[in-house]
Design a protein around this motif. Sequence first.
Motif, short mmCIF file in Angstrom:
data_model
loop_
_atom_site.label_atom_id
_atom_site.label_comp_id
_atom_site.label_asym_id
_atom_site.label_seq_id
_atom_site.Cartn_x
_atom_site.Cartn_y
_atom_site.Cartn_z
N THR A 126 0.70 -1.30 0.15
CA THR A 126 0.01 -0.11 0.02
C THR A 126 0.93 1.21 -0.03
OG1 THR A 126 -0.08 -0.04 2.45
CG2 THR A 126 -1.93 -1.33 1.22
N PRO A 127 0.33 2.33 -0.44
CA PRO A 127 1.21 3.61 -0.45
C PRO A 127 1.83 3.84 1.10
CG PRO A 127 -0.87 4.11 -1.59
CD PRO A 127 -0.80 2.68 -0.81
N LEU A 128 3.15 3.76 1.27
CA LEU A 128 3.63 3.77 2.50
C LEU A 128 5.04 4.43 2.51
CD1 LEU A 128 2.73 2.44 5.22
CD2 LEU A 128 4.23 0.48 4.36
N VAL A 129 5.44 4.91 3.71
CA VAL A 129 7.04 5.37 3.78
C VAL A 129 7.35 5.04 5.27
CG1 VAL A 129 6.53 7.81 4.32
CG2 VAL A 129 8.69 7.00 3.07
N GLY A 130 8.57 4.71 5.44
CA GLY A 130 9.25 4.62 6.83
C GLY A 130 10.57 5.13 6.46
N VAL A 131 11.07 5.99 7.38
CA VAL A 131 12.41 6.59 7.14
C VAL A 131 13.23 6.63 8.60
CG1 VAL A 131 13.62 8.86 6.29
CG2 VAL A 131 11.44 8.04 5.39
N GLU A 132 14.49 6.33 8.72
CA GLU A 132 15.21 6.74 10.00
C GLU A 132 15.79 8.05 9.73
OE1 GLU A 132 18.21 4.49 12.69
OE2 GLU A 132 19.06 5.66 11.01
N LEU A 133 15.50 9.12 10.76
CA LEU A 133 16.14 10.46 10.52
C LEU A 133 17.17 10.46 11.76
CD1 LEU A 133 12.67 12.75 10.76
CD2 LEU A 133 14.12 11.90 8.64
N ASP A 134 18.35 10.78 11.19
CA ASP A 134 19.49 11.03 11.96
C ASP A 134 19.91 12.53 12.19
OD1 ASP A 134 21.83 11.23 13.22
OD2 ASP A 134 23.10 10.05 11.97
N LEU A 135 19.36 13.27 13.04
CA LEU A 135 19.05 14.77 13.18
C LEU A 135 20.12 15.37 14.04
CD1 LEU A 135 15.36 14.79 13.92
CD2 LEU A 135 16.36 15.31 11.89
N ARG A 136 21.01 16.25 13.43
CA ARG A 136 21.98 16.96 14.23
C ARG A 136 21.71 18.30 14.61
NH1 ARG A 136 24.45 14.13 10.10
NH2 ARG A 136 24.78 15.92 8.81
N ALA A 137 20.62 19.00 13.80
CA ALA A 137 20.19 20.40 13.80
C ALA A 137 18.86 20.45 13.40
CB ALA A 137 21.10 21.29 12.99
#
Length: 329
Positions: free
Chosen positions: A189-200
């Motif tokens: 199905t229309p889908l997204v999964g993302v890991e975000l590595d945030l520094r700012a």
Amino acid sequence: MSGPVGTADAPPTRADTGHPTAPCVEVGESREATVGRFRVRRALPRRGRRTVGAWCFADHMGPADVTENSGLDIGPHPHIGLQTVTWLTDGQVLHRDSLGSEQVIRPGQLNLMTAGGGVSHAEEATGHYRGTLEGIQLWVALPEATRHGPAAFEHHTELPRTELDGGAGAATVLVGDFGGAASPARYDTPLVGVELDLRAPATVPLRTGFEYALIVLTGAVAVHGQPLRPGRLGYLGEGRDELRVEAREPARAILLGGKPFEEPILMWWNFVGRTREEIDAAHASWAARDDRFGRVDSALPRIPVAAPHWQRGGARPASGGRHSEGSAP
């Protein structure tokens, strides 16, 4: 680190609150649960928020110490109607399943198992890794078109990674496409999964037709001034084309999104179905040890479960809407 879903996660008398068509920020605590010998933070399902797109389950596990011979220690157990998506941020786990797969999972690698009409698997110590183990396991509810199909397994050692604007961090695309990068992992199905590595502080691109949620694994972020720390899920609603995320310290978070999943689902134990009759049949097959779920080549004991609560006189859920029914915790 898969399941099971309990009545505390998906009370049978509560219906989903629906999907806001406007952007929002709903911050909710995760629930602590025990999976194998580990304590986990369960962000989905929870009261009033059973799905985000087709994502229907999220357990953040660890950090915890493991040895060569003692890890998650989750023996063979069955699934129907879902995909398991396993992502480690530290450590290693050995996956075995009834398809004959035997795969060590490491950080930066994605395990995706499609249950279809029935599969079983175990999650074990690797026999060689000693150290810290941490990660998240997600479930995706399969649509009617594929939920009765054959079981399948895939493992991806490399996933696309893209930089966020202004050097604020990076995004690894687990499932779907994001920022011009597309994962090779299957989705139905229309889908997204993302890991975000945030520094700012970062601006994260979104699709207006998707609903989204953010699960913080480490560090601290804020969305529209509302803090999100590990152990909390921020539901973001629909209608955004971007999201401004303020990293108050270096942080790692999972962004989940998808087109709202309109099919009614029934969740019990490790099963995602549509009716009690489907769940009863799956439970009966597991209890009878018939061929539906195959066999897993594991030294760990097979996990039994009592019959669904409705067979024991449990309460009937409220009618209408999408809902879940959990096993006894």
